[in-house]
Design a protein around this motif. Sequence first.
Motif: not given
Length: 388
Positions: A71-73, A84-91
Motif C-alpha cells: 500500500v503506497q502513499l 497522516r498517511n502512516a495512521r491511515k495505513m495502520i488504522d
Amino acid sequence: MKVLIRICASAGIALGLGALSTAGAWAADLKVGFITSLSGPVSSLGIPYEKGMKAAVAYKSELGGHKIQLVQLDDASDPSTAARNARKMIDEDKVDVIIGTAGSPGALAIAAVARETKTPLISIANANLPGEDGAWMVTLPQPAPLMVSAVVERMKKSGVKTVGYIGFSDAWGDLVYDALQKSAEPAGIKVVSNERYARADTSVTGQVLKIVALRPDAVITGTSGTPGALPYLALAERGYKGQIYGMHALINPDFVRVGGAAVEGLLAPTGPVIVAEQLSADNPIRKVSMDFRAAYQKANGVPPTDAFSAYTFDAWLLFLDAAQRAAATKAEPGTPQFRLALRDAIVATRELVGTHSVYNFKPTDRYGSDERSRVVVKLEKGQWKLDK
C-alpha cells in the motif's frame, strides 16, 4: 496530491535470496505500507525510493506462498502528511510494517505514529530517536558519525586543517554537523562555520560569502538531493578553489545534473552498491548489489544511477527476513501480536547482507551498519568512482 497504489503480486523472482518459507500457515496475507515523496522539494529522493520499491517487488513478491500487499502513499514532502498517511495505513489498511519516507523530518513524524500504534517502521531516511521514542523503528541509511568519520579521515590524508560547514536547517543538518564536530577535533581539523538553509530555499549566497571569507581548506555540506547542490554552485560562483566534500545523501543523478561543473571532484561517503562492480569478488555486498541492479533493470527498464533506490530494496530484504522469523510465533498478519513479533525479529537481525551494508540491529540501537557499509567516492566527469 496523494497517490494510492495497491500491489497484490503472487509471483516474483528470488535472485540469490534463497527459498523462504514460513513456520506457520497464515490465513491472511502480509501488508506493507510504503510512504515516499513523489512531489515537493524531497521528490528528487522520493522518486528513486519508489523505483527501488518496484525493484524489490520484482525481486521477491511472496513469502512462503503468501502474497505481499503493498500500500503506497505520497506524502508530498510534508511531515504532517507523512504522519497522516502512516495512521491511515495502520488504522484502515492494517499494514504490518511501514517503510518510509524520503526526508528525515517525515521519517521522524512517522516514527511518532509507529510508536503510538506499536507498528514497526523501517526508515529509509536518516532518522534517529533515542530510547523508547525510537523503540519501534530502525534506520537503514548509514549514521552520520560513521560516514562523517570516513570523510574526516580523507580530509586528514589530504592535509586539511580547516573546514567550513553548511547544511540544512533541520534534523539532517544537525546530525551531520554534530558528527563533524566530534570527528574533526581529534583529527586536528577545525570547523570554522555552521551555516544553514532550508530545503526549499533558492539561494545561499549570504551563507557562502561568510564561509569564503574564512578561507577554509575545505567545505563540507549536510544536505541531500537537488537542494544540496546550492552551496556548491554558490562556492563556484565565488571562485572557491578548496576541496569540496559531501555526504551519502547527495548520491543521485539529479544532484549531479544540477550541480554540473561545480560539483566535479566532490568526495563523499556512500554505500558499496554505488561502485559494486569495483568491489572485490569476495565482498558479499557485491553479489546482492548486482542482483539489485538486475531487478531494478527488470522493473524500471534502465539501470540504477542513485544510492536511494537501494535503501528501499534493503528495507524489503530486511522485512522478508524478519517476517520469516516472526512466523515462528504463529501470530497472524494484521494483528498487534504479529506486529510485535515482526518488530522483535527486525531488531534481532544478524549479518543480513544488503546492497549498502551487512546489517546487525539491536533493540537499543536504531542503526544496523558498520564500517563495511561505507566507501569514499569521487565525482569524475559525472560518474562516481571509488576513491583509493
